[in-house]
Design a protein around this motif. Structure first.
Motif, short mmCIF file in Angstrom:
data_model
loop_
_atom_site.label_atom_id
_atom_site.label_comp_id
_atom_site.label_asym_id
_atom_site.label_seq_id
_atom_site.Cartn_x
_atom_site.Cartn_y
_atom_site.Cartn_z
N GLY A 117 0.81 -1.21 0.00
CA GLY A 117 0.00 0.00 0.00
C GLY A 117 0.85 1.26 0.00
O GLY A 117 1.83 1.36 0.72
N THR A 146 -3.97 -0.10 -0.81
CA THR A 146 -4.52 1.02 -1.56
C THR A 146 -3.39 1.88 -2.11
O THR A 146 -2.29 1.91 -1.56
N ASN A 147 -3.70 2.55 -3.19
CA ASN A 147 -2.77 3.51 -3.78
C ASN A 147 -1.43 2.85 -4.12
O ASN A 147 -0.37 3.29 -3.69
N TYR A 194 -7.59 -5.00 -2.56
CA TYR A 194 -6.97 -3.98 -3.43
C TYR A 194 -8.00 -2.93 -3.78
O TYR A 194 -9.07 -3.25 -4.31
N ASP A 195 -7.70 -1.68 -3.48
CA ASP A 195 -8.61 -0.59 -3.81
C ASP A 195 -7.77 0.62 -4.18
O ASP A 195 -7.22 1.30 -3.33
N GLY A 196 -7.66 0.88 -5.46
CA GLY A 196 -6.84 2.01 -5.89
C GLY A 196 -5.48 1.54 -6.38
O GLY A 196 -4.49 1.67 -5.67
#
Lengths: 92, 300
Positions: B164, B194-195, B231-233
């Motif tokens: 992340g 994320t990101n 997983y987000d972004g």
């Protein structure tokens, strides 16, 4: 109160691929509620002066309409969001 | 150059501006030997066991030389480190530095059970020395790491692992070794986050040692240690992709969210099965757009 407006962008030093957010802010554009007041007068009847008065309600004033232009900067394309004050752009 | 805007309140117009500093434009073309690694002309300090400085020391542990960093915020600039690196502090930076070592991790960012974050590599060369004894990984995954204009080569398992907040950009990953039946990835994330960003890299998984059968992909997000929905972004944008069973694994059809696969250039004929796997654009904020072969032909 005087109306003021500002524009902020975050993050201020983005990297490639970041999304930057431009946000407008307006202050002082507040509605004025109805107000009450007293009207004084004098009526003379047969030589006799009489003080008279009545109350009155003045209408309020709504907030002025606001519109927000799409921000611009060379190399970026801002797009609108659900919030009319907020725009976003992807840093290529 | 500022961002400009305009607000109209009633009949009153406000012309506004806000400062914004954009990053330097990406290097034209894709990263290669000319614009990654230690810049030409840089004079490197050759590190040997016994050397030390602010926050770092070169020691022998278990008969092996190790370059330790134990102080948060340490900056290493213009070193030639001919052995593995162990980072045991947050926010450590290596600039204009060459690190060459074979083994499981050339750069290890853990002291189990503690893992360290915020590693920065800028203008570095990370060389796995074409080691075939163990499947080498360039950098262990740590959160919020940033790798910029680096040259990763000579590994058997993976370039930098991602977590992340990690960004790999303007870097060159190439020159892998293949020892059957190992599997390799140019750069991967394995535990969600994320990101996570791969931006404008040149990743070439056609090996220089061994058969062309080890590479699973150039870029991948895996659900090894977390579900796909963790997983987000994720951004896989503007990379050159050559080699692998598939060039990119996206997890888009497995529940990953906001995985953007855009404007990548794939080398036709370099994949066993196809340029990208697990694609499901339009769901959960996922995208797959603007991707082409080198001749400009679109990939849909």
């Amino acid at each position: 109160m005087a109306v003021q407006a500002s524009l902020t962008v975050a993050p201020s030093s983005p990297a490639h691929g970041d999304t930057v957010t431009a946000t407008y802010s307006v202050t002082g554009n507040d509605p004025i509620p109805p107000s009450t007041g007293t009207v004084h007068g004098v009526a003379t009847v047969g030589g006799q002066a009489l003080d008279v008065q009545t109350t009155i309600t003045l209408p309020g004033t709504p907030a002025a309409s606001e519109s927000f232009a799409v921000p611009t900067m060379s190399g970026l394309t801002f797009v609108a969001t659900a919030n009319p004050r907020v725009f976003t752009a992807l840093v290529p | 150059m500022p961002v400009t805007g305009k607000v109209t309140v009633g009949g009153q117009v406000f012309n506004l501006s806000a400062p914004l500093t954009l990053p330097p434009p990406v290097t034209p073309g894709f990263p290669d030997a000319t614009n990654t690694g230690v810049p030409a002309g840089t004079v490197l300090r050759n590190i040997v066991v016994g050397n030390s400085g602010p926050g770092w020391s070169a020691e022998t542990v278990g008969g092996n030389p190790v370059f330790y960093v134990r102080t948060a915020g340490t900056l290493i600039d213009a070193f030639n480190i001919p052995f593995s690196v162990k980072v045991m502090a947050n926010n450590v930076t290596f600039k204009r530095t060459r690190i060459a070592a074979s083994g499981y991790y050339t750069i290890n960012v853990s002291d189990p059970p503690t893992y360290y974050n915020g590693l920065t590599l800028t203008d570095c060369e990370i060389d796995g020395l074409n080691g075939t004894g163990v499947p080498g990984i360039a950098v262990m995954a740590g959160s919020n790491a940033t790798y910029t204009r680096c040259n990763f080569h000579g590994f058997g398992s993976s370039g930098p692992r991602m977590a992340g907040g990690c960004t790999l950009q303007d870097s060159w990953i190439h020159g892998f070794v293949c020892v059957v039946p190992e599997h390799s990835a140019g750069s991967s994330a394995n535990g969600g986050g994320t990101n996570i960003r791969w931006l404008h890299n040149n990743i070439d998984m056609i090996p220089i040692v061994g058969p062309n059968s080890c590479a699973s992909n150039c870029i991948s997000i895996y659900s090894d240690f977390a579900p796909a929905s963790a997983y987000d972004g994720v951004q896989m944008i503007g990379n050159r992709i050559r080699g692998g069973a598939y060039g990119i694994y996206t997890l888009q059809n497995q529940g990953a969210k906001n995985v953007r696969v855009e404007n990548n250039v794939f080398v036709r004929g370099s994949f066993a099965f196809g340029p990208a796997a697990q694609v499901q654009s339009g769901s959960n904020g996922n995208t797959f757009s603007g991707n082409t072969y080198e001749d400009g032909a679109p990939i849909n």
